[in-house]
Design a protein around this motif. Structure first.
Motif, PDB file in Angstrom:
ATOM      1  N   GLU A  88      80.720  53.622  95.203  1.00 49.57           N
ATOM      2  CA  GLU A  88      81.570  54.817  95.169  1.00 49.57           C
ATOM      3  C   GLU A  88      81.016  55.872  94.218  1.00 49.57           C
ATOM      4  O   GLU A  88      81.137  57.075  94.482  1.00 49.57           O
ATOM      5  CB  GLU A  88      83.012  54.443  94.812  1.00 49.57           C
ATOM      6  N   ARG A  89      80.402  55.447  93.126  1.00 52.42           N
ATOM      7  CA  ARG A  89      79.759  56.434  92.248  1.00 52.42           C
ATOM      8  C   ARG A  89      78.602  57.102  92.988  1.00 52.42           C
ATOM      9  O   ARG A  89      78.400  58.319  92.899  1.00 52.42           O
ATOM     10  CB  ARG A  89      79.265  55.760  90.963  1.00 52.42           C
ATOM     11  N   GLN A  90      77.825  56.322  93.733  1.00 53.29           N
ATOM     12  CA  GLN A  90      76.742  56.895  94.536  1.00 53.29           C
ATOM     13  C   GLN A  90      77.287  57.809  95.623  1.00 53.29           C
ATOM     14  O   GLN A  90      76.610  58.750  96.050  1.00 53.29           O
ATOM     15  CB  GLN A  90      75.905  55.779  95.170  1.00 53.29           C
ATOM     16  N   GLY A  91      78.518  57.537  96.064  1.00 57.33           N
ATOM     17  CA  GLY A  91      79.145  58.365  97.079  1.00 57.33           C
ATOM     18  C   GLY A  91      79.687  59.674  96.552  1.00 57.33           C
ATOM     19  O   GLY A  91      80.157  60.507  97.330  1.00 57.33           O
ATOM     20  N   GLY A  92      79.689  59.863  95.225  1.00 61.75           N
ATOM     21  CA  GLY A  92      80.085  61.141  94.657  1.00 61.75           C
ATOM     22  C   GLY A  92      81.341  61.135  93.819  1.00 61.75           C
ATOM     23  O   GLY A  92      81.803  62.196  93.372  1.00 61.75           O
ATOM     24  N   PHE A  93      81.904  59.949  93.540  1.00 59.06           N
ATOM     25  CA  PHE A  93      83.134  59.873  92.766  1.00 59.06           C
ATOM     26  C   PHE A  93      82.839  59.552  91.301  1.00 59.06           C
ATOM     27  O   PHE A  93      81.826  58.924  90.982  1.00 59.06           O
ATOM     28  CB  PHE A  93      84.059  58.800  93.348  1.00 59.06           C
ATOM     29  N   THR A  94      83.726  59.950  90.413  1.00 64.21           N
ATOM     30  CA  THR A  94      83.599  59.611  89.007  1.00 64.21           C
ATOM     31  C   THR A  94      84.303  58.292  88.732  1.00 64.21           C
ATOM     32  O   THR A  94      85.170  57.860  89.499  1.00 64.21           O
ATOM     33  CB  THR A  94      84.215  60.698  88.118  1.00 64.21           C
ATOM     34  N   ALA A  95      83.951  57.679  87.612  1.00 63.27           N
ATOM     35  CA  ALA A  95      84.603  56.427  87.229  1.00 63.27           C
ATOM     36  C   ALA A  95      86.100  56.632  87.041  1.00 63.27           C
ATOM     37  O   ALA A  95      86.909  55.760  87.385  1.00 63.27           O
ATOM     38  CB  ALA A  95      83.970  55.885  85.950  1.00 63.27           C
ATOM     39  N   ALA A  96      86.495  57.780  86.526  1.00 68.30           N
ATOM     40  CA  ALA A  96      87.911  58.051  86.278  1.00 68.30           C
ATOM     41  C   ALA A  96      88.706  58.178  87.570  1.00 68.30           C
ATOM     42  O   ALA A  96      89.932  57.980  87.566  1.00 68.30           O
ATOM     43  CB  ALA A  96      88.060  59.320  85.449  1.00 68.30           C
ATOM     44  N   GLN A  97      88.057  58.505  88.674  1.00 69.82           N
ATOM     45  CA  GLN A  97      88.764  58.658  89.942  1.00 69.82           C
ATOM     46  C   GLN A  97      89.013  57.333  90.651  1.00 69.82           C
ATOM     47  O   GLN A  97      89.871  57.252  91.529  1.00 69.82           O
ATOM     48  CB  GLN A  97      87.975  59.580  90.878  1.00 69.82           C
ATOM     49  N   LEU A  98      88.293  56.287  90.289  1.00 67.06           N
ATOM     50  CA  LEU A  98      88.384  55.014  91.001  1.00 67.06           C
ATOM     51  C   LEU A  98      89.627  54.240  90.580  1.00 67.06           C
ATOM     52  O   LEU A  98      89.823  53.956  89.401  1.00 67.06           O
ATOM     53  CB  LEU A  98      87.150  54.158  90.736  1.00 67.06           C
ATOM     54  N   ASP A  99      90.464  53.883  91.522  1.00 69.64           N
ATOM     55  CA  ASP A  99      91.641  53.059  91.277  1.00 69.64           C
ATOM     56  C   ASP A  99      91.258  51.611  91.560  1.00 69.64           C
ATOM     57  O   ASP A  99      91.198  51.186  92.716  1.00 69.64           O
ATOM     58  CB  ASP A  99      92.793  53.502  92.176  1.00 69.64           C
ATOM     59  N   THR A 100      90.993  50.831  90.510  1.00 64.92           N
ATOM     60  CA  THR A 100      90.496  49.467  90.676  1.00 64.92           C
ATOM     61  C   THR A 100      91.459  48.413  90.120  1.00 64.92           C
ATOM     62  O   THR A 100      91.102  47.241  90.020  1.00 64.92           O
ATOM     63  CB  THR A 100      89.138  49.301  89.961  1.00 64.92           C
ATOM     64  N   GLY A 101      92.681  48.813  89.790  1.00 63.90           N
ATOM     65  CA  GLY A 101      93.605  47.902  89.119  1.00 63.90           C
ATOM     66  C   GLY A 101      94.001  46.690  89.935  1.00 63.90           C
ATOM     67  O   GLY A 101      94.386  45.657  89.365  1.00 63.90           O
TER      68      GLY A 101
END
Length: 306
Positions: free
Chosen positions: A240-253
């Motif tokens: 997802e980071r390679q796809g253009g998202f920031t770490a803060a945008q990822l909902d991984t809970g």
């Protein structure tokens, strides 16, 4: 025409299984050559059920109707999105009848979606959105439900699998709060890379992001959150980071809390954000899932008041 998504809900397997109690856990570690580091991978628990896929679908669908305050008589169509429909033509009629009767929908139209693997739910929301926008149907119940075929298949190289279902209503009006305006849907596919021997492609994620930005004006960096599939944390973060998202945008809970519930993950993650009050009026949220050779995304804008 404005299309709204409401009543996000889900139903999980009733038995919680810690990851170390999964069948042949140590053997799977050796087979996949993975270090025994739960915090690294996001290993926690998964959910197992003794119920049928149909029963899971009914439970989730009923929860959606209740959350949306929707009368079953007002539902025009149902999209059943499952990775596997058990049996064949001789059994599918009974399965559909079980779900539709359980939902209190004896005459609503039913369509099945299965070949999109873990993007099945988002493909279903895309189709439901098109139906409502074209005035083919006013209210469409979209349900995904799955359970593992065998207990020793819960541990794969990319995720720990849970049994469960998730659902929502796609309609021409908001049903309950919060509701989400469906700003756009997009998909991208490399047909020569659909086999599981291929990897998830960040290029396809970027293509979906670009298509959504062109049609909606919402840039990837403006998203409040990405609600993805609950895959192992290093794989999810890298792709997802390679796809253009920031770490803060990822909902991984939910990776460690629930594991990967087939196509249901993005809607489960959305429902949990709603439950904990982590939705901001006017903010945008992307439901997105990648499988080898394909990516699907649904862009939503929150409406927190009726």
């Amino acid at each position: 025409m404005t299309v709204l998504l409401s009543g996000a809900a889900y139903e999980l397997g009733e038995i919680e299984v810690p990851h170390r109690e999964l069948p042949h856990f140590a053997d799977r570690l050796r087979e996949h050559r993975m270090p025994d580091q739960p915090a690294l991978w996001g290993w926690g628990s998964v959910r197992r059920t003794t119920r049928s896929v149909g029963a899971l679908a009914v439970a989730s669908g009923r929860a959606t109707l209740a959350a949306a305050g929707a009368d079953p008589a007002g539902i025009d169509a149902v999209l059943l999105c499952c990775t596997r429909f058990a049996g064949g033509p001789e059994t599918h009629g009974g399965f559909v009848a079980e779900v539709m009767t359980g939902l209190g929908l004896p005459t609503a139209a039913c369509t099945g979606i299965t070949l999109n693997r873990c993007t099945n739910l988002l493909a279903g929301i895309d189709l439901a959105t098109a139906w409502v926008a074209a005035r083919r149907h006013r209210r469409v119940l979209v349900v995904t439900a799955d359970r593992v075929a065998a207990e020793d298949a819960r541990f794969e190289q990319f995720a720990l699998f849970s049994d469960g279902a998730a659902s929502c209503l796609v309609a021409d009006a908001a049903l309950g709060a919060p509701a989400f305006e469906v700003l756009g849907c997009a998909g991208a596919q490399h047909n020569a890379e659909l086999d599981w021997s291929h990897e998830i492609s960040p290029e396809l994620a970027r293509q979906v992001n670009d298509d959504l930005a062109k049609t909606t004006g919402v840039a990837t960096g403006d998203l409040a959150a990405l609600l993805p599939a609950n895959l192992f944390l290093p794989l999810l973060a890298m792709k997802e980071r390679q796809g253009g998202f920031t770490a803060a945008q990822l909902d991984t809970g939910n990776v460690a809390r629930l594991g990967h519930c087939f196509a249901a993950d993005p809607l489960i993650n959305l429902a949990d954000r709603i439950r904990r009050g982590d939705i901001t009026d006017g903010s945008t949220y992307l439901l997105a899932v990648s499988v080898p050779g394909a990516r699907h995304g649904v862009l939503l804008r929150a409406r927190t008041t009726s």
